[in-house]
Write a protein that holds these residues in place. Structure first.
Motif, PDB file in Angstrom:
ATOM      1  N   ASN A 291       0.802  -1.238   0.000  1.00  0.00           N
ATOM      2  CA  ASN A 291       0.000   0.000   0.000  1.00  0.00           C
ATOM      3  C   ASN A 291       0.831   1.284   0.000  1.00  0.00           C
ATOM      4  OD1 ASN A 291      -2.525  -1.306   0.090  1.00  0.00           O
ATOM      5  ND2 ASN A 291      -2.391  -1.583   2.309  1.00  0.00           N
ATOM      6  N   TYR A 292       2.137   1.199   0.277  1.00  0.00           N
ATOM      7  CA  TYR A 292       2.987   2.399   0.283  1.00  0.00           C
ATOM      8  C   TYR A 292       3.659   2.644  -1.076  1.00  0.00           C
ATOM      9  CZ  TYR A 292       2.980   2.123   5.474  1.00  0.00           C
ATOM     10  OH  TYR A 292       2.638   2.083   6.797  1.00  0.00           O
ATOM     11  N   GLN A 293       3.398   1.795  -2.052  1.00  0.00           N
ATOM     12  CA  GLN A 293       4.082   1.956  -3.337  1.00  0.00           C
ATOM     13  C   GLN A 293       3.566   3.189  -4.092  1.00  0.00           C
ATOM     14  OE1 GLN A 293       6.620  -0.366  -5.013  1.00  0.00           O
ATOM     15  NE2 GLN A 293       6.917  -0.248  -2.803  1.00  0.00           N
TER      16      GLN A 293
ATOM     17  N   GLY B  13       7.717  -3.842  -3.205  1.00  0.00           N
ATOM     18  CA  GLY B  13       7.708  -3.546  -1.772  1.00  0.00           C
ATOM     19  C   GLY B  13       9.149  -3.485  -1.341  1.00  0.00           C
ATOM     20  N   VAL B  14       9.450  -3.978  -0.147  1.00  0.00           N
ATOM     21  CA  VAL B  14      10.843  -3.991   0.319  1.00  0.00           C
ATOM     22  C   VAL B  14      11.301  -5.429   0.551  1.00  0.00           C
ATOM     23  CG1 VAL B  14      10.852  -1.631   1.223  1.00  0.00           C
ATOM     24  CG2 VAL B  14      10.114  -3.512   2.692  1.00  0.00           C
ATOM     25  N   HIS B  15      12.610  -5.584   0.803  1.00  0.00           N
ATOM     26  CA  HIS B  15      13.229  -6.907   0.767  1.00  0.00           C
ATOM     27  C   HIS B  15      12.551  -7.940   1.657  1.00  0.00           C
ATOM     28  CE1 HIS B  15      16.293 -10.009   1.560  1.00  0.00           C
ATOM     29  NE2 HIS B  15      16.548  -9.854   0.279  1.00  0.00           N
TER      30      HIS B  15
ATOM     31  N   GLY C 160      15.390  -1.919   0.940  1.00  0.00           N
ATOM     32  CA  GLY C 160      15.402  -2.637   2.224  1.00  0.00           C
ATOM     33  C   GLY C 160      14.491  -1.961   3.229  1.00  0.00           C
ATOM     34  N   CYS C 161      14.555  -2.428   4.471  1.00  0.00           N
ATOM     35  CA  CYS C 161      13.775  -1.785   5.526  1.00  0.00           C
ATOM     36  C   CYS C 161      14.725  -1.521   6.692  1.00  0.00           C
ATOM     37  CB  CYS C 161      12.631  -2.690   5.978  1.00  0.00           C
ATOM     38  SG  CYS C 161      11.818  -2.105   7.482  1.00  0.00           S
ATOM     39  N   PRO C 162      15.027  -0.264   6.985  1.00  0.00           N
ATOM     40  CA  PRO C 162      15.963   0.044   8.080  1.00  0.00           C
ATOM     41  C   PRO C 162      15.517  -0.537   9.417  1.00  0.00           C
ATOM     42  CG  PRO C 162      15.314   2.059   6.917  1.00  0.00           C
ATOM     43  CD  PRO C 162      14.552   0.942   6.283  1.00  0.00           C
ATOM     44  N   MET C 163      14.209  -0.650   9.636  1.00  0.00           N
ATOM     45  CA  MET C 163      13.762  -1.259  10.903  1.00  0.00           C
ATOM     46  C   MET C 163      14.174  -2.735  10.960  1.00  0.00           C
ATOM     47  SD  MET C 163      10.143  -2.358  12.338  1.00  0.00           S
ATOM     48  CE  MET C 163       9.170  -0.899  12.353  1.00  0.00           C
ATOM     49  N   ALA C 164      13.988  -3.446   9.859  1.00  0.00           N
ATOM     50  CA  ALA C 164      14.368  -4.865   9.821  1.00  0.00           C
ATOM     51  C   ALA C 164      15.866  -5.020  10.121  1.00  0.00           C
ATOM     52  CB  ALA C 164      14.016  -5.466   8.461  1.00  0.00           C
TER      53      ALA C 164
ATOM     54  N   CYS D  39      10.688   2.336  13.065  1.00  0.00           N
ATOM     55  CA  CYS D  39      10.642   2.723  11.650  1.00  0.00           C
ATOM     56  C   CYS D  39      11.046   4.194  11.552  1.00  0.00           C
ATOM     57  CB  CYS D  39       9.228   2.529  11.106  1.00  0.00           C
ATOM     58  SG  CYS D  39       8.970   3.438   9.563  1.00  0.00           S
ATOM     59  N   PRO D  40      12.151   4.510  10.859  1.00  0.00           N
ATOM     60  CA  PRO D  40      12.591   5.909  10.782  1.00  0.00           C
ATOM     61  C   PRO D  40      11.540   6.821  10.145  1.00  0.00           C
ATOM     62  CG  PRO D  40      14.265   4.419   9.907  1.00  0.00           C
ATOM     63  CD  PRO D  40      13.052   3.584  10.157  1.00  0.00           C
ATOM     64  N   THR D  41      10.756   6.276   9.224  1.00  0.00           N
ATOM     65  CA  THR D  41       9.743   7.113   8.551  1.00  0.00           C
ATOM     66  C   THR D  41       8.644   7.508   9.531  1.00  0.00           C
ATOM     67  OG1 THR D  41      10.209   6.090   6.422  1.00  0.00           O
ATOM     68  CG2 THR D  41       8.065   7.150   6.648  1.00  0.00           C
ATOM     69  N   HIS D  42       8.101   6.547  10.256  1.00  0.00           N
ATOM     70  CA  HIS D  42       7.037   6.873  11.221  1.00  0.00           C
ATOM     71  C   HIS D  42       7.589   7.670  12.407  1.00  0.00           C
ATOM     72  CE1 HIS D  42       4.831   3.816   8.913  1.00  0.00           C
ATOM     73  NE2 HIS D  42       3.764   4.474   9.311  1.00  0.00           N
ATOM     74  N   GLU D  43       8.857   7.433  12.755  1.00  0.00           N
ATOM     75  CA  GLU D  43       9.468   8.125  13.889  1.00  0.00           C
ATOM     76  C   GLU D  43       9.610   9.631  13.605  1.00  0.00           C
ATOM     77  OE1 GLU D  43       9.827   6.189  16.449  1.00  0.00           O
ATOM     78  OE2 GLU D  43      10.900   7.502  17.838  1.00  0.00           O
TER      79      GLU D  43
ATOM     80  N   PRO E  24       0.365   1.698  13.888  1.00  0.00           N
ATOM     81  CA  PRO E  24       0.999   1.407  15.181  1.00  0.00           C
ATOM     82  C   PRO E  24       2.529   1.507  15.190  1.00  0.00           C
ATOM     83  CG  PRO E  24       0.059  -0.589  14.213  1.00  0.00           C
ATOM     84  CD  PRO E  24      -0.398   0.556  13.364  1.00  0.00           C
ATOM     85  N   GLU E  25       3.163   1.747  14.036  1.00  0.00           N
ATOM     86  CA  GLU E  25       4.612   2.018  14.037  1.00  0.00           C
ATOM     87  C   GLU E  25       4.905   3.449  14.503  1.00  0.00           C
ATOM     88  OE1 GLU E  25       6.315   1.082  10.209  1.00  0.00           O
ATOM     89  OE2 GLU E  25       5.688  -1.003  10.338  1.00  0.00           O
ATOM     90  N   CYS E  26       3.852   4.269  14.690  1.00  0.00           N
ATOM     91  CA  CYS E  26       4.063   5.638  15.199  1.00  0.00           C
ATOM     92  C   CYS E  26       4.446   5.573  16.676  1.00  0.00           C
ATOM     93  CB  CYS E  26       2.776   6.456  15.058  1.00  0.00           C
ATOM     94  SG  CYS E  26       2.322   6.779  13.351  1.00  0.00           S
TER      95      CYS E  26
ATOM     96  N   VAL F 289       7.441   9.785   4.222  1.00  0.00           N
ATOM     97  CA  VAL F 289       7.784   9.154   2.941  1.00  0.00           C
ATOM     98  C   VAL F 289       8.878   8.133   3.222  1.00  0.00           C
ATOM     99  CG1 VAL F 289       8.679   9.521   0.609  1.00  0.00           C
ATOM    100  CG2 VAL F 289       7.255  11.282   1.664  1.00  0.00           C
ATOM    101  N   CYS F 290       8.639   6.879   2.853  1.00  0.00           N
ATOM    102  CA  CYS F 290       9.670   5.842   3.041  1.00  0.00           C
ATOM    103  C   CYS F 290      10.498   5.772   1.755  1.00  0.00           C
ATOM    104  CB  CYS F 290       9.021   4.485   3.324  1.00  0.00           C
ATOM    105  SG  CYS F 290      10.237   3.150   3.322  1.00  0.00           S
ATOM    106  N   PRO F 291      11.763   6.199   1.802  1.00  0.00           N
ATOM    107  CA  PRO F 291      12.575   6.234   0.575  1.00  0.00           C
ATOM    108  C   PRO F 291      12.724   4.855  -0.065  1.00  0.00           C
ATOM    109  CG  PRO F 291      13.756   7.215   2.452  1.00  0.00           C
ATOM    110  CD  PRO F 291      12.512   6.609   3.005  1.00  0.00           C
ATOM    111  N   ASN F 292      12.741   3.813   0.748  1.00  0.00           N
ATOM    112  CA  ASN F 292      12.886   2.460   0.196  1.00  0.00           C
ATOM    113  C   ASN F 292      11.654   2.011  -0.564  1.00  0.00           C
ATOM    114  OD1 ASN F 292      15.565   1.167   1.022  1.00  0.00           O
ATOM    115  ND2 ASN F 292      14.926   2.282   2.844  1.00  0.00           N
ATOM    116  N   MET F 293      10.482   2.353  -0.044  1.00  0.00           N
ATOM    117  CA  MET F 293       9.244   1.993  -0.738  1.00  0.00           C
ATOM    118  C   MET F 293       9.141   2.700  -2.084  1.00  0.00           C
ATOM    119  SD  MET F 293       7.054  -0.147   0.568  1.00  0.00           S
ATOM    120  CE  MET F 293       6.898  -1.119   2.071  1.00  0.00           C
ATOM    121  N   LYS F 294       9.782   3.866  -2.186  1.00  0.00           N
ATOM    122  CA  LYS F 294       9.679   4.665  -3.410  1.00  0.00           C
ATOM    123  C   LYS F 294      10.707   4.265  -4.469  1.00  0.00           C
ATOM    124  CE  LYS F 294       6.159   6.945  -2.055  1.00  0.00           C
ATOM    125  NZ  LYS F 294       5.576   5.929  -1.192  1.00  0.00           N
TER     126      LYS F 294
HETATM  127 FE1  SF4 Z   1      10.491  -0.182   6.900  1.00  0.00          FE
HETATM  128 FE2  SF4 Z   1       9.210   1.949   7.818  1.00  0.00          FE
HETATM  129 FE3  SF4 Z   1       9.713   1.782   5.238  1.00  0.00          FE
HETATM  130 FE4  SF4 Z   1       7.902   0.170   6.381  1.00  0.00          FE
HETATM  131  S1  SF4 Z   1       7.776   2.362   6.172  1.00  0.00           S
HETATM  132  S2  SF4 Z   1       9.504  -0.415   4.909  1.00  0.00           S
HETATM  133  S3  SF4 Z   1       8.840  -0.158   8.392  1.00  0.00           S
HETATM  134  S4  SF4 Z   1      11.237   1.905   6.882  1.00  0.00           S
END
Ligand code: SF4
Ligand code: 13P
Length: 307
Positions: free
Chosen positions: A30-32, A65-67, A90-94, A176-180, A203-205, A263-268
């Protein structure tokens, strides 16, 4: 002159016909980007996409999506070629949870079960008892057979879960750096500008943001919510791609993004050009070491069974 819109349309049509010819299924989170969501066979949250990936009869899964999402699809359905159009998404949280640290944490808490958010590596899943997503985290922690739970890696989702259970939830220090980046001050300002709007957040907020929300929902639950609500105006506290999805299912409502930082740079990183190239080249392929796959499969399967 060929306009950008015409080029996008032509590329989307080519992707569709290539996917049909190669029996490929295109999944998009859904973030694509809007145009990537539009070309997908299915869009959804992590749980919905994992279920579809586990059951598909397609030969190829193109995961927009991400890895960790593509990796989960490869674990759940090993006979398939799983493609991640941009291998660096990738996902920095992962990346905030590694197997060595988790093994040490387990050793320090031998009576605790490990519930691991799907936003994690296959190696971390392999050391966990059960997986969860934001849609089922509360249910999974409640159903797991232990009084103490190590929750990995999202401290915000973990502390959200703690509000609903008497069990002790031991938090990993990931986020999650984006929600943070989305702060309580951002949300206060959005509420001041739109006092008539309902507030829904992911809930990642962080907990201060969550305390100010009317609804706390996974991205799939947000879709369901806007289909059913009668509220005209909604503040959407999650990644901005969500707004495209919500507009496509309930266009009559107004959606407000409360912070430009969402904005999640990885999703974009996934673009239509990369989706096209992935289909042409049948790569980049996401693979998992067979031993790790075997162990992480149990963790994902237990989630699908418990949720
Ligand atoms: Fe990871 Fe946050 Fe991006 Fe989701 S939105 S992929 S948790 S960095
Ligand atoms: P869901 O779509 O499962 O709510 O997860 C959000 C997310 O952060 C994906 O990276």
């Amino acid at each position: 002159m060929i306009t950008t819109a015409k080029r996008t349309e032509a590329l989307a049509a080519e992707i569709k016909s290539l996917a049909a010819r190669k029996n490929a299924l295109i999944l998009a989170h859904n973030y694509q980007r809007e145009e990537v969501q539009a070309v997908a066979d299915y869009t959804g949250d992590s749980l919905e996409l994992a279920r579809i990936a586990a059951d598909t009869a397609a030969d190829i899964i193109v995961f927009c999506g991400v890895h960790f999402m593509a990796e989960s699809a490869a674990i759940l359905n090993p006979g398939k070629k799983v493609l991640l159009p941009d291998p660096t998404a990738g996902c920095p949280m992962a990346d905030m949870a590694g197997p060595e640290d988790l093994a040490a944490m387990r050793e320090r808490n031998p009576d605790a079960s490990v519930v691991t958010y799907i936003n994690s590596s296959a190696e971390v899943k392999a050391l966990s008892d059960v997986c969860c997503t934001s849609a089922n985290a509360v249910k999974i922690v409640q159903r797991v057979d232990a009084r103490r739970v190590i929750f990995v890696p999202d401290r915000n989702l973990g502390s959200w879960v703690q509000r609903f259970t008497d069990k002790e939830v031991i938090l990993w220090d990931g986020f999650c750096p984006t929600h943070e980046r989305f702060t309580a001050a951002d949300l206060a300002e959005a509420k001041r500008l739109h006092p008539d709007a309902l507030v829904m957040v992911h809930p990642e907020c962080n907990p201060e943001v969550i305390d100010m929300a009317d609804e706390v929902l996974s991205t799939g639950q947000m879709v369901k919510f806007v289909r059913e609500t009668d509220r005209a105006k909604i503040i959407v506290g999650t990644e901005e791609g969500m707004i495209h999805k919500l507009k496509s299912v309930a266009p009559e409502r107004e959606y407000i993004l409360p912070s430009k930082a969402l904005v999640c740079p990885n999703m974009k990183k996934t673009t239509l050009e990369k989706v096209h190239a992935a289909l042409v080249n049948e790569g980049p392929i996401v693979t998992v070491d067979p031993e790790v796959r075997e162990k992480s499969l149990g963790c994902l399967r237990r989630m699908l069974k418990l949720s």
